[in-house]
Design a protein around this motif. Structure first.
Motif, PDB file in Angstrom:
ATOM      1  N   ARG A  62       0.952  -1.093  -0.213  1.00 49.70           N
ATOM      2  CA  ARG A  62      -0.095  -0.079   0.113  1.00 49.70           C
ATOM      3  C   ARG A  62       0.828   1.284  -0.009  1.00 49.70           C
ATOM      4  N   THR A 258      -6.383   9.091  -1.581  1.00 50.17           N
ATOM      5  CA  THR A 258      -6.048   8.172  -0.585  1.00 50.17           C
ATOM      6  C   THR A 258      -5.859   6.819  -1.222  1.00 50.17           C
ATOM      7  N   GLY A 260      -6.158   3.219  -0.315  1.00 49.35           N
ATOM      8  CA  GLY A 260      -6.423   2.117   0.875  1.00 49.35           C
ATOM      9  C   GLY A 260      -5.944   0.899   0.654  1.00 49.35           C
ATOM     10  N   MET A 261      -5.877   0.041   1.861  1.00 50.01           N
ATOM     11  CA  MET A 261      -5.474  -1.231   1.913  1.00 50.01           C
ATOM     12  C   MET A 261      -6.225  -2.095   0.952  1.00 50.01           C
ATOM     13  N   SER A 262      -7.517  -1.705   0.646  1.00 52.59           N
ATOM     14  CA  SER A 262      -8.225  -2.555  -0.585  1.00 52.59           C
ATOM     15  C   SER A 262      -7.319  -2.493  -1.778  1.00 52.59           C
TER      16      SER A 262
END
Length: 530
Positions: A62, A258, A260-262
């Motif tokens: 990430r 941003t 994200g972790m996804s």
């Protein structure tokens, strides 16, 4: 006789020899229970080790993707995609010229004569090629800016970490000598964005140039090639229509969006690129490796299932004792051959043989023949089938052996032939064991490393399934192969290192799933033999 002697007469344990306070039965029980405990501990250690080494991957990935965005590499990637799309058009045009050259050569024309014929439209080819240079040069220049920004930022972060480590160790003087430069990535991003009008102007010039060129499409005089030139014009119009999409993506791109972790998880699971040690950006998408493993395993199972199960049925039900004594040991001996030896055989003999066969005139009706590579998914799949057959054969024969003889005798007594008894009684009764054998053979194939590393071709790319059977003859890379190939070269703890452990975790979970399914099938379809 007192009460004590009477009790000891029937207490067999009292007369057995004891070791460490345990009799024979208790010792055996402890031994088997201990084996089960060791298996559980080993499995737990493997699971812990894989998760320990791989768990930090998504966090690092990430951050890596976030830096890719904040440094402007993602912005430049859009320009590179446009440039690559143009280069594909250029390659298509050059393929037409190459095909024309081959036709002229087959007609017996000399080099000078061929050159004279080709000169009628070579200016068109060169003019088209020149239209793409400004875009590719601009994308390359912007790439250098973004790569420089990213490298400076990473260096400053490494120095900052080094300085903090020195401070934690109390080496303040050494820490004071470490100079850390604050890198403002937004400054570089602004440089890229300020040049956007120039890029749009280059797009307009290219668009008008392409439009003018295809409006005067040259005629080659050969029907098939003229049809391809018409197709080329259609592809150019599609490319021009795509230019607006590229420009819209550039305008809407936001460096501050941003990550994200996804995004890291989906990039790993559904990512179509596995690119390492790239100067631009590394990607760790498992999809090319997963599809490569699945393709090779599928080819292997298509060969191994009929041969393994068929051999088990024949040996158990139809073969004479002399045949059993001859065939069974030979099949089982194959499993004793080291996989690296089978890999050598694939490289030196089988791969070359398959390529030679693909050139036979009898196969000229297939578009994908002859093949140019000798190491393909088919080569690896055939050799893996050789390794899976003993597993499937042995387990399937055990399942057939477990069918009570009374079933067979009852069937024969009712007048059924041996073949009818085998197909309608023996095989259905042992079907759960046969399916379990097939699944365990699949697990053997999907986890094999050496053969796929040596014989699959190691091309990290999703196979083109639109080619039908021709897909079998494409080089692929596999999950096991990539781990064996790259693990020895990566830095311990790096994102690349952790990515390989994530691939190992996927393999581990896949093996667990296969074993779980095998057990469920055995329990669900097991026929009562009482």
């Amino acid at each position: 006789m007192d009460n004590k002697e009477e009790t000891n007469r029937y207490d067999l344990h009292s007369r057995s020899r004891r070791i460490l306070g345990l009799d024979k039965d208790q010792a055996l029980k402890g031994l088997f229970g201990g084996n089960a405990l060791v298996s559980i501990i080993v499995l737990a250690l493997i699971t812990f080790f894989l998760f320990k080494e791989g768990i930090g991957f998504f966090g690092q990935y990430r951050q890596d993707i976030a830096l890719y965005r904040s440094s402007g590499l993602e912005y430049v990637e859009i320009m590179k995609e446009e440039s690559d799309a143009f280069m594909q058009l250029n390659r298509y045009l050059n393929s037409i010229r190459s095909e024309h050259t081959q036709i002229l050569r087959d007609q017996g024309l000399s080099f000078q004569e061929s050159k004279k014929v080709l000169s009628s439209y070579e200016d068109f080819v060169y003019d088209f090629e020149d239209l793409g240079y400004p875009i590719s040069e601009y994308a390359l220049e912007m790439s250098e800016v973004a790569i420089g920004a990213r490298d400076m930022y990473e260096e400053s972060e490494n120095l900052r970490e080094h300085r903090q480590n020195l401070l934690d160790l109390g080496r303040d003087e050494e820490a004071a000598e470490v100079e850390v430069l604050d890198v403002d990535l937004s400054m570089f991003v602004n440089m890229l964005k300020e040049g956007e009008p120039d890029f749009l102007a280059l797009n307009d010039t290219m668009e008008s140039g392409i439009t003018n060129l295809i409006s005067n499409l040259p005629e080659i005089g050969i029907e098939s090639l003229d049809a391809k030139m018409e197709r080329f014009a259609e592809l150019c119009e599609m490319f021009i229509a795509q230019l607006d999409e590229f420009e819209t993506r550039l305008a809407e791109w936001d460096a501050d969006k941003t990550v994200g972790m996804s995004a890291a998880v989906t990039s790993f699971i559904f990512g179509k690129e596995w690119v390492t040690n790239s100067s631009f950006q590394d990607w760790y998408g498992i999809l090319p490796l997963f599809t490569g493993s699945l393709l090779v395993a599928s080819i292997a199972m298509l060969i191994a299932i009929p041969l393994g199960v068929g051999a088990a049925i024949y040996i158990n039900q139809f073969a004479k004792p002399a045949e059993q004594n001859f065939i069974k040991p030979y099949i089982e001996f194959i499993s004793a051959i080291p996989s690296v030896v089978i890999g050598f055989f694939g490289i030196a003999v089988f791969g070359q043989f398959v390529r030679s066969v693909s050139g036979w005139s009898i196969l000229s009706g297939f578009d994908f023949f002859p093949i140019s590579e000798r190491l393909t998914a088919f080569t690896a799949g055939c050799l893996l089938a050789l390794m899976a057959i003993p597993t499937i054969f042995t387990l399937a024969e055990d399942a057939i052996n477990n069918v009570p003889k009374s079933f067979k005798e009852a069937s024969l007594a009712m007048g059924a032939t041996r073949l009818q008894t085998t197909l309608r009684i023996i095989v259905p009764t042992s079907l759960s064991g046969i399916i379990s054998a097939i699944l365990l053979g699949f697990g053997r194939v999907i986890g094999e490393t050496m053969v796929v590393l040596l014989c699959a071709g190691n091309r990290i790319e999703i196979p083109n399934f639109a080619n039908g059977i021709g897909t079998f003859f494409e080089p692929v890379h596999t999950m096991t192969g990539i781990i064996a190939q790259e693990l020895g070269e990566v830095v311990n703890g790096s994102i690349h290192y952790r990515a390989l452990f994530m691939v190992g975790m996927v393999l581990f979970l896949l093996s667990l799933l296969i074993n779980y399914l095998a057990q469920k099938i055995v329990l669900k379809y097991q026929i009562s033999r009482g």
